[in-house]
Scaffold this motif. Structure first.
Motif, short mmCIF file in Angstrom:
data_model
loop_
_atom_site.label_atom_id
_atom_site.label_comp_id
_atom_site.label_asym_id
_atom_site.label_seq_id
_atom_site.Cartn_x
_atom_site.Cartn_y
_atom_site.Cartn_z
N PRO A 112 43.62 23.53 -40.51
CA PRO A 112 44.40 23.76 -41.62
C PRO A 112 45.26 22.62 -42.26
CG PRO A 112 45.40 25.10 -40.12
CD PRO A 112 44.30 24.19 -39.51
N THR A 113 44.95 21.91 -43.20
CA THR A 113 45.65 20.74 -43.69
C THR A 113 46.87 21.24 -44.57
OG1 THR A 113 44.26 20.42 -45.90
CG2 THR A 113 43.65 19.39 -43.69
N ILE A 114 47.92 20.59 -44.93
CA ILE A 114 48.73 20.94 -45.74
C ILE A 114 48.28 21.01 -47.30
CG2 ILE A 114 49.60 18.61 -46.10
CD1 ILE A 114 52.73 19.71 -45.93
N SER A 115 47.50 20.34 -47.53
CA SER A 115 46.89 20.34 -49.04
C SER A 115 46.11 21.64 -49.20
CB SER A 115 46.13 18.96 -49.29
OG SER A 115 45.04 18.79 -48.56
N ALA A 116 45.13 21.97 -48.28
CA ALA A 116 44.35 23.20 -48.32
C ALA A 116 45.35 24.21 -48.10
CB ALA A 116 43.60 23.06 -47.23
N THR A 117 46.34 24.40 -47.54
CA THR A 117 47.40 25.49 -47.26
C THR A 117 48.04 25.72 -48.49
OG1 THR A 117 47.66 24.86 -44.90
CG2 THR A 117 49.60 26.13 -46.18
N ILE A 118 48.62 24.54 -49.18
CA ILE A 118 49.42 24.73 -50.49
C ILE A 118 48.16 24.99 -51.42
CG2 ILE A 118 50.67 23.52 -52.27
CD1 ILE A 118 52.15 23.80 -49.83
N GLY A 119 47.24 24.55 -51.67
CA GLY A 119 46.05 24.95 -52.46
C GLY A 119 45.74 26.32 -52.33
N HIS A 120 45.84 26.79 -51.06
CA HIS A 120 45.47 28.23 -51.10
C HIS A 120 46.40 29.24 -51.58
CE1 HIS A 120 45.52 32.10 -48.32
NE2 HIS A 120 44.18 31.93 -48.33
N LEU A 121 47.91 28.83 -51.27
CA LEU A 121 48.85 29.76 -51.96
C LEU A 121 48.65 29.43 -53.53
CD1 LEU A 121 52.01 28.71 -49.47
CD2 LEU A 121 50.81 30.94 -49.73
N GLU A 122 48.53 28.35 -54.15
CA GLU A 122 48.32 28.19 -55.44
C GLU A 122 47.35 28.94 -56.14
OE1 GLU A 122 49.97 23.47 -55.61
OE2 GLU A 122 47.91 23.93 -55.75
N ILE A 123 46.17 29.08 -55.35
CA ILE A 123 45.00 29.90 -55.79
C ILE A 123 45.46 31.48 -55.81
CG2 ILE A 123 42.51 30.84 -55.31
CD1 ILE A 123 42.17 27.81 -54.57
N ARG A 124 46.32 31.83 -54.74
CA ARG A 124 46.72 33.21 -54.67
C ARG A 124 47.72 33.74 -55.55
NH1 ARG A 124 46.87 35.56 -48.85
NH2 ARG A 124 47.01 37.56 -49.93
N HIS A 125 48.65 32.56 -55.92
CA HIS A 125 49.91 32.82 -56.39
C HIS A 125 50.11 31.84 -57.54
CE1 HIS A 125 50.66 36.07 -53.68
NE2 HIS A 125 50.66 35.26 -52.68
N SER A 126 49.82 31.98 -58.58
CA SER A 126 49.74 30.90 -59.72
C SER A 126 51.30 30.39 -59.79
CB SER A 126 49.55 31.20 -61.11
OG SER A 126 50.22 32.30 -61.38
N TRP A 127 52.25 30.92 -59.82
CA TRP A 127 53.59 30.38 -59.69
C TRP A 127 53.99 29.42 -58.53
CZ3 TRP A 127 56.62 31.07 -55.24
CH2 TRP A 127 56.27 32.00 -54.39
N VAL A 128 53.31 29.40 -57.55
CA VAL A 128 53.27 28.25 -56.45
C VAL A 128 53.15 27.18 -56.97
CG1 VAL A 128 52.42 27.59 -54.15
CG2 VAL A 128 52.90 29.92 -54.63
#
Length: 216
Positions: free
Chosen positions: A46-62
């Protein structure tokens, strides 16, 4: 006096510079190595970019939160990059310690007795790496381990040291990331410039993930 820089003798010096390179180097490896592993498809990590991207996809406010954090960090970082990295005092209108963290009174900040924090931070990093690897091995595709690993880095490298300096007048032995880059700039200016460029690319990648790759 708003933009002037008033300074007092530093407490960090070469020791702080060394610990800055070590601590931020370790944090950089924890971020860069997984990214390279993902680029060359060596392993499922799990990369940091994929982790942040995962959160951004699930929660647009991220995505908004990421951009907000980047702007705030840049606002406080620029004054540190253009002033001496070995001084405490008033930088950009804010009181900072010799290691670059905001505080109410640099003269009251204590640097002694904080060596144990280095051990604690490195131990937390080791635990985070082990947890991330184990979680991914047991549950492929999960981001729980990544949340723990990158969360520990944020807490132990940024949040806790900043809170200690601001509210407890205690300073950990290593400087902030941008004060460390300031040290590097004095010794190897081209390398510092490349490092800053890579950091900006990473921040843009996090804010506009999956840029530069475009979703179809």
């Amino acid at each position: 006096m708003t933009d002037a820089v008033a300074v007092v003798p530093a407490t960090g010096g070469r020791s702080a510079e060394f610990w800055g390179y070590l601590m931020w180097g370790l944090a950089g490896l924890a971020v860069a190595v997984p990214e390279l592993i993902a680029v060359f498809r060596i392993a499922d990590w799990p990369t940091i970019s994929a982790t942040i991207g995962h959160l951004e996809i699930r929660h647009s406010w991220v995505r908004l939160a990421v951009v907000f954090v980047i702007v705030v960090v840049a606002y406080y970082a620029v004054p540190q990059l253009i002033t001496s990295p070995t001084r405490a005092g008033v930088v950009g209108g804010r009181q900072v310690t010799a290691n670059g963290r905001m505080t109410t009174d640099p003269d009251e900040v204590r640097y002694q007795g904080m060596g144990g924090y280095l051990v604690l931070a490195i131990a937390a990093l080791v635990v985070g790496v082990g947890f991330a690897a184990g979680a991914r091995q047991m549950h492929p595709g999960t981001f729980v381990g990544a949340y723990v690993l990158y969360g520990l880095i944020a807490v132990m490298w940024v949040i806790v040291p900043s809170l200690l300096a601001a509210f407890r007048a205690r300073e950990v032995p290593f400087p902030t990331l941008f004060r460390t880059i300031g040290y590097l700039e004095r010794r190897a200016h081209p390398l510092a410039a490349v490092l800053l460029a890579l950091l900006v690319i990473l921040l843009l990648h996090l804010a506009f993930y999956p840029w530069p790759r475009v979703l179809s």
